[in-house]
Design an enzyme around this catalytic site. Sequence first.
Site, mmCIF file in Angstrom:
data_model
loop_
_atom_site.group_PDB
_atom_site.id
_atom_site.type_symbol
_atom_site.label_atom_id
_atom_site.label_comp_id
_atom_site.label_asym_id
_atom_site.label_seq_id
_atom_site.Cartn_x
_atom_site.Cartn_y
_atom_site.Cartn_z
ATOM 1 N N HIS A 54 0.827 -1.210 0.000
ATOM 2 C CA HIS A 54 0.000 0.000 0.000
ATOM 3 C C HIS A 54 0.863 1.263 0.000
ATOM 4 O O HIS A 54 0.398 2.331 0.394
ATOM 5 C CB HIS A 54 -0.917 0.019 1.223
ATOM 6 C CG HIS A 54 -1.682 -1.236 1.427
ATOM 7 N ND1 HIS A 54 -2.512 -1.749 0.470
ATOM 8 C CD2 HIS A 54 -1.710 -2.110 2.462
ATOM 9 C CE1 HIS A 54 -3.044 -2.882 0.910
ATOM 10 N NE2 HIS A 54 -2.562 -3.129 2.113
ATOM 11 N N HIS A 213 -6.611 -4.960 -1.296
ATOM 12 C CA HIS A 213 -5.852 -6.214 -1.203
ATOM 13 C C HIS A 213 -6.164 -7.133 -2.367
ATOM 14 O O HIS A 213 -6.154 -8.354 -2.223
ATOM 15 C CB HIS A 213 -6.179 -6.934 0.105
ATOM 16 C CG HIS A 213 -5.768 -6.173 1.308
ATOM 17 N ND1 HIS A 213 -6.626 -5.337 1.971
ATOM 18 C CD2 HIS A 213 -4.591 -6.100 1.963
ATOM 19 C CE1 HIS A 213 -5.977 -4.783 2.994
ATOM 20 N NE2 HIS A 213 -4.749 -5.237 3.009
#
Lengths: 321, 321
Positions: A54, A213
């Site tokens: 991320h 994700h």
Amino acid sequence: MKKLVKDKTNYLQDMLAGMQVSSDSIEVISDSVVVKKDKKQQGPTLVSGGGSGHEPAHAGYVAQGMLDAAVCGEIFTSPTPDKILNAIKAVDNGDGVLLIVKNYAGDVMNFEMAQDMAKMEDINVAMVVVKDDIAVDEEAQRRGVAGTVLVHKYAGYLAEQGESLDNIQQKVQQFIDGIKTIGMALTAPLVPSTGKYGFDIDEDEIEIGIGIHGERGISKEKIAPVDEIVDKLITELVKEIAGKELIVMVNGMGGTPLSELDIVTKYVAENLSSRNLNVNHWIVGEYMTSLDMQGFSITLAPHSEELETALKAPTTSLYFE
Amino acid sequence: MKKLVKDKTNYLQDMLAGMQVSSDSIEVISDSVVVKKDKKQQGPTLVSGGGSGHEPAHAGYVAQGMLDAAVCGEIFTSPTPDKILNAIKAVDNGDGVLLIVKNYAGDVMNFEMAQDMAKMEDINVAMVVVKDDIAVDEEAQRRGVAGTVLVHKYAGYLAEQGESLDNIQQKVQQFIDGIKTIGMALTAPLVPSTGKYGFDIDEDEIEIGIGIHGERGISKEKIAPVDEIVDKLITELVKEIAGKELIVMVNGMGGTPLSELDIVTKYVAENLSSRNLNVNHWIVGEYMTSLDMQGFSITLAPHSEELETALKAPTTSLYFE
């Protein structure tokens, strides 16, 4: 698999080693915990973390005015409690530690376990859980996404102001309750551990309501002009927002060029204006990504003077404007 | 075509409108010229520009400590002389203007034409041409790529120091002669005007020596571990670099996740170290892109104290660390 890697099993370690090469202000301890070299000597400290992939979240926000430490799990994988405990112990100066956790079962469980372990060592640890992603209906299941970065900045500002751990936790919790995010994707992320894309998507399809994700979204649709996509997302967001004064974040998912984020921003501005909503401050860029996924999310936060001041306050992070 | 656009013929206008939404410090004049709202009242001013699609270059560098204006052509298309002239006239305060141009035939021709037009209006205009891309053998043909952003920063610093136009031009020209860049790509950029990728590339192939306009590179190869790719690029770069003290930029091409740029950085550092080359300062991020292309470039610049000071000097640009 076309990735800039040497060995996919060393993705995280190589990434952290590279971060340390180019930054004078952080160090990596305990294999996967990024801390400020210049440890805070007084006042509450802030720890976040979670699975990697991320970037710049969260390690890029370890900086003056934001986080004191970030615990980095493997790609899309929660860090273990012992690493989190090491982060807590590395930053605590006796004035307590706030854990900022995204609402994923593994993260919450592991951060809670670390919190318990720290308490047994008489460290005062509080925790907030960010759940800004409205793509999921049931509130308990809502995921923490881009809004988490705003939480880092707000909490970092409050800590700089010398607020107590209790006050920071209370204000941050109230802030968390008000921030709402929803995202979309043009492409799926290519996950290095598996060499596979997070989901299948056709050349003329988009996913609305994706997570960060590699999860599929809540609906698959045909590609549409960006103003229509923006309208669809904002229509969902405004159902959950009270008030007419906003702070808005347009966040890229990792592979989106800045030019397209700027185009999105134009249409977000027009759309909010047509709903008589006023934007006091904009944050546009790649803040909470999902590897190389193309797409964006929109985050709305109710405006307050304190929040705007907090978001505009200086930080040494290279990744928060 | 999967792009976040409303109308591909309005890509540039929508992008600039979006930039203006989120920035208080710039304004767009003459359709496609980005200038600082806070016009510099004294001392030489700096103008750059070229085709768009390289964001944040160049409009994102219109800021205190960097550029005074950026002239934005359509995607991968040179801006016209009249727009460049408008930029020159908008920023000139009587102390002269330096044009920073990337070495592409169209850009050089149009900026030169604008320079001539400005001279006829008694504006003192100097010009430097950046040609840092060593993928092309013949020096006159070398393209201006990521090193151009370092030129912006260095020139911006010199201008802030109150140097004269002549001095800035001379120092910047000397700097330009020393900076060398080479890049590679995993994917081709998707060009909005055509809806087509800049070149064909297979799932297991990379291009070495790409440009930033969707041009194919100088060799197509099978994907390899990143340390081998890095070694190949640095082997070419060091042939052209004198001295053992360097400043290094690792630049993402638009669609590369930050995690991979950090991994690249680790291996660049190891490689340079194995050659007994010392890096005094690192710059890692997306500075000069090619839409959503995945890949990176490495820029080496000979270190000097003044250059390091210049690169570390403050700027209000959100896009230069």
